[in-house]
Design a protein around this motif. Structure first.
Motif, PDB file in Angstrom:
ATOM      1  N   GLN A  22       0.476  -1.212   0.037  1.00  0.00           N
ATOM      2  CA  GLN A  22       0.111  -0.475   0.298  1.00  0.00           C
ATOM      3  C   GLN A  22       1.027   1.094   0.227  1.00  0.00           C
ATOM      4  OE1 GLN A  22      -2.850  -0.602   3.603  1.00  0.00           O
ATOM      5  NE2 GLN A  22      -3.603  -1.524   2.334  1.00  0.00           N
ATOM      6  N   GLY A  23       2.473   1.198   0.397  1.00  0.00           N
ATOM      7  CA  GLY A  23       2.157   2.475   1.197  1.00  0.00           C
ATOM      8  C   GLY A  23       3.506   2.464   0.076  1.00  0.00           C
ATOM      9  N   TRP A  24       4.755   2.020  -1.006  1.00  0.00           N
ATOM     10  CA  TRP A  24       4.893   1.129  -2.099  1.00  0.00           C
ATOM     11  C   TRP A  24       4.832   0.520  -3.333  1.00  0.00           C
ATOM     12  CZ3 TRP A  24       6.354   0.681   3.035  1.00  0.00           C
ATOM     13  CH2 TRP A  24       7.241   2.189   3.781  1.00  0.00           C
ATOM     14  N   PRO A  25       4.418   0.976  -3.945  1.00  0.00           N
ATOM     15  CA  PRO A  25       3.495   0.298  -5.157  1.00  0.00           C
ATOM     16  C   PRO A  25       4.712  -0.227  -6.408  1.00  0.00           C
ATOM     17  CG  PRO A  25       2.910   1.971  -5.250  1.00  0.00           C
ATOM     18  CD  PRO A  25       3.449   2.123  -4.024  1.00  0.00           C
ATOM     19  N   VAL A  26       5.771   0.046  -5.607  1.00  0.00           N
ATOM     20  CA  VAL A  26       6.820  -0.721  -6.784  1.00  0.00           C
ATOM     21  C   VAL A  26       6.644  -2.167  -6.639  1.00  0.00           C
ATOM     22  CG1 VAL A  26       8.819  -0.140  -4.827  1.00  0.00           C
ATOM     23  CG2 VAL A  26       9.064  -0.628  -7.207  1.00  0.00           C
ATOM     24  N   PHE A  27       6.617  -2.413  -5.088  1.00  0.00           N
ATOM     25  CA  PHE A  27       5.756  -3.683  -4.821  1.00  0.00           C
ATOM     26  C   PHE A  27       4.917  -4.500  -4.853  1.00  0.00           C
ATOM     27  CE2 PHE A  27       9.454  -2.055  -1.832  1.00  0.00           C
ATOM     28  CZ  PHE A  27      10.888  -3.363  -1.457  1.00  0.00           C
ATOM     29  N   MET A  28       3.688  -3.429  -5.776  1.00  0.00           N
ATOM     30  CA  MET A  28       2.556  -4.397  -5.787  1.00  0.00           C
ATOM     31  C   MET A  28       3.117  -6.169  -6.655  1.00  0.00           C
ATOM     32  SD  MET A  28      -0.246  -3.783  -5.495  1.00  0.00           S
ATOM     33  CE  MET A  28      -0.283  -2.296  -5.041  1.00  0.00           C
ATOM     34  N   ASP A  29       4.348  -5.868  -7.744  1.00  0.00           N
ATOM     35  CA  ASP A  29       3.934  -7.468  -8.807  1.00  0.00           C
ATOM     36  C   ASP A  29       5.501  -8.386  -7.934  1.00  0.00           C
ATOM     37  OD1 ASP A  29       1.368  -6.618  -9.625  1.00  0.00           O
ATOM     38  OD2 ASP A  29       2.317  -5.389 -11.414  1.00  0.00           O
TER      39      ASP A  29
END
Length: 67
Positions: A22-29
């Protein structure tokens, strides 16, 4: 059936993963953790204090490395 400590670890990792994504979208995938994990029982207040100090110091070192 999984060991209760493994279940707790996995629940904590799942909740932390949600917050991180939620805080760092770079970790979404991307994976956030390695598979499995290491854990140690904390059996006294003294051990808990050591864990808290270690975590705070590690966070502080990480913050200095980022900037």
């Amino acid at each position: 059936m999984a060991c209760p400590t493994v279940k707790v670890r996995d629940q904590i990792k799942a909740n932390c993963t949600r917050v991180i994504r939620q805080g760092w979208p770079v970790f979404m995938d991307r994976p956030v953790w390695t598979v499995g994990g290491d854990w140690h029982c904390v059996n006294s207040e003294e051990e808990l204090e050591q864990v808290i100090l270690y975590t705070a110091e590690a966070q502080d070192r990480k913050a200095r490395d980022i900037h």
